[in-house]
Motif scaffolding. Structure first.
Motif, PDB file in Angstrom:
ATOM      1  N   MET A   1       0.811  -1.193   0.000  1.00  0.00           N
ATOM      2  CA  MET A   1       0.000   0.000   0.000  1.00  0.00           C
ATOM      3  C   MET A   1       0.861   1.267   0.000  1.00  0.00           C
ATOM      4  O   MET A   1       0.538   2.228  -0.646  1.00  0.00           O
ATOM      5  N   PHE A   2       1.968   1.280   0.737  1.00  0.00           N
ATOM      6  CA  PHE A   2       2.829   2.465   0.787  1.00  0.00           C
ATOM      7  C   PHE A   2       3.844   2.406  -0.353  1.00  0.00           C
ATOM      8  O   PHE A   2       4.291   1.335  -0.734  1.00  0.00           O
ATOM      9  N   ASP A   3       4.204   3.583  -0.881  1.00  0.00           N
ATOM     10  CA  ASP A   3       5.226   3.623  -1.920  1.00  0.00           C
ATOM     11  C   ASP A   3       6.348   4.608  -1.593  1.00  0.00           C
ATOM     12  O   ASP A   3       7.198   4.865  -2.420  1.00  0.00           O
ATOM     13  N   GLN A   4       6.337   5.150  -0.378  1.00  0.00           N
ATOM     14  CA  GLN A   4       7.365   6.093   0.061  1.00  0.00           C
ATOM     15  C   GLN A   4       7.824   5.701   1.459  1.00  0.00           C
ATOM     16  O   GLN A   4       6.990   5.390   2.321  1.00  0.00           O
ATOM     17  N   LEU A 112       6.144   6.020   6.598  1.00  0.00           N
ATOM     18  CA  LEU A 112       5.631   5.380   5.382  1.00  0.00           C
ATOM     19  C   LEU A 112       4.405   6.144   4.898  1.00  0.00           C
ATOM     20  O   LEU A 112       3.533   6.482   5.696  1.00  0.00           O
ATOM     21  N   ARG A 113       4.365   6.398   3.586  1.00  0.00           N
ATOM     22  CA  ARG A 113       3.259   7.131   2.978  1.00  0.00           C
ATOM     23  C   ARG A 113       3.028   6.614   1.574  1.00  0.00           C
ATOM     24  O   ARG A 113       3.851   5.909   1.016  1.00  0.00           O
ATOM     25  N   LYS A 114       1.917   7.051   0.994  1.00  0.00           N
ATOM     26  CA  LYS A 114       1.605   6.725  -0.396  1.00  0.00           C
ATOM     27  C   LYS A 114       1.232   7.999  -1.123  1.00  0.00           C
ATOM     28  O   LYS A 114       0.378   8.755  -0.667  1.00  0.00           O
ATOM     29  N   HIS A 116      -0.646  10.130  -3.933  1.00  0.00           N
ATOM     30  CA  HIS A 116      -1.890   9.971  -4.703  1.00  0.00           C
ATOM     31  C   HIS A 116      -1.559   9.504  -6.106  1.00  0.00           C
ATOM     32  O   HIS A 116      -0.541   9.867  -6.674  1.00  0.00           O
ATOM     33  N   ASP A 117      -2.434   8.701  -6.683  1.00  0.00           N
ATOM     34  CA  ASP A 117      -2.237   8.247  -8.062  1.00  0.00           C
ATOM     35  C   ASP A 117      -2.396   9.389  -9.047  1.00  0.00           C
ATOM     36  O   ASP A 117      -3.102  10.314  -8.837  1.00  0.00           O
TER      37      ASP A 117
END
Length: 117
Positions: A1-4, A112-114, A116-117
């Motif tokens: 879910m996280f990408d950062q 940890l963060r994501k 926005h698409d």
């Protein structure tokens, strides 16, 4: 879910002011505290000037806040912010609390963060 994954090192006497993580990140942020214990301060965003200050990572001009929440984190503690805690409250690790150093040794923060698409 996280990408950062963002890793920050803080030495004794260092901190980060009250802020809201950038809105380009999705709801749901998880933080890990390693090294020195530290106190996290959460404060409600009351008006536009609070939000403007929070977005700039600025320190409070005063320490009085009736509705603040203080969370003492130990090494290895994990915290999560979402919903109102993410968007309507600031969070920070001030360098000093009541005149005393908040972090007494090296603190390592992993967040940890994501995006926005």
């Amino acid at each position: 879910m996280f990408d950062q994954a963002i890793i920050n090192l803080y030495d004794s006497g260092e901190g980060i002011g009250d802020h809201i993580d950038l809105l380009r990140f999705a709801d749901g942020i998880v933080g890990f505290n390693f090294g020195s214990p530290a106190t996290m301060r959460l404060r409600p965003v009351v008006d536009a000037s609070d939000r403007e200050r929070a977005v700039r990572y600025a320190e409070e001009l005063h320490n009085d806040c009736a509705n603040q929440v203080i969370v003492k984190l130990q090494p290895g503690d994990v915290y999560a912010l979402s919903g109102d805690a993410r968007f309507h409250w600031t969070h920070g690790f001030p360098a000093f609390i009541d005149g005393a150093t908040n972090v007494s040794g090296r603190r390592i923060s992993v967040t940890l963060r994501k995006l926005h698409d």
